[in-house]
Design a protein around this motif. Structure first.
Motif: not given
Length: 104
Positions: A25, A27, A84, A86
């Motif tokens: 995972v 950013d 955000t 992801i």
């Protein structure tokens, strides 16, 4: 969140690939947030499939072709923040599959 499907093969080699994969995972800038092995879910993702199908069967629910199962999380649970983005990569699966999501 769903991405492009990965063809499943009924072979020991494919089963080994599922156990050996690594889920990463990150950013939007590529910074790793979390990662985990394929074995993070009940020792092997196929163990989760067996557990789910047996549990559903006990409840009188039968899976049908093309049903989709959510097996659980390969990493510790993460709390998303608004705005955000992801990206999740499944390294070791055919094509190193990836999916991304943006939280509003």
């Amino acid at each position: 969140v769903m991405g492009k499907g990965i063809p499943v093969e009924a072979t020991e080699e494919f089963a080994a690939t599922l156990a050996a994969m690594r889920v990463v995972v990150s950013d939007r800038d590529g910074g790793e947030i979390a990662s985990g092995p394929g074995t993070a879910i009940l020792g092997h993702p196929l163990n989760a499939v067996l557990w789910l199908t047996r549990d559903l069967d006990r409840s009188g629910i039968r899976l049908k072709p093309r049903d989709v199962l959510s097996l659980g999380s390969f990493t510790p649970l993460l709390t998303p923040n608004a705005g955000t983005t992801i990206k999740v990569r499944y390294l070791g699966l055919p094509g190193d599959a990836e999916v991304s999501v943006r939280f509003k």
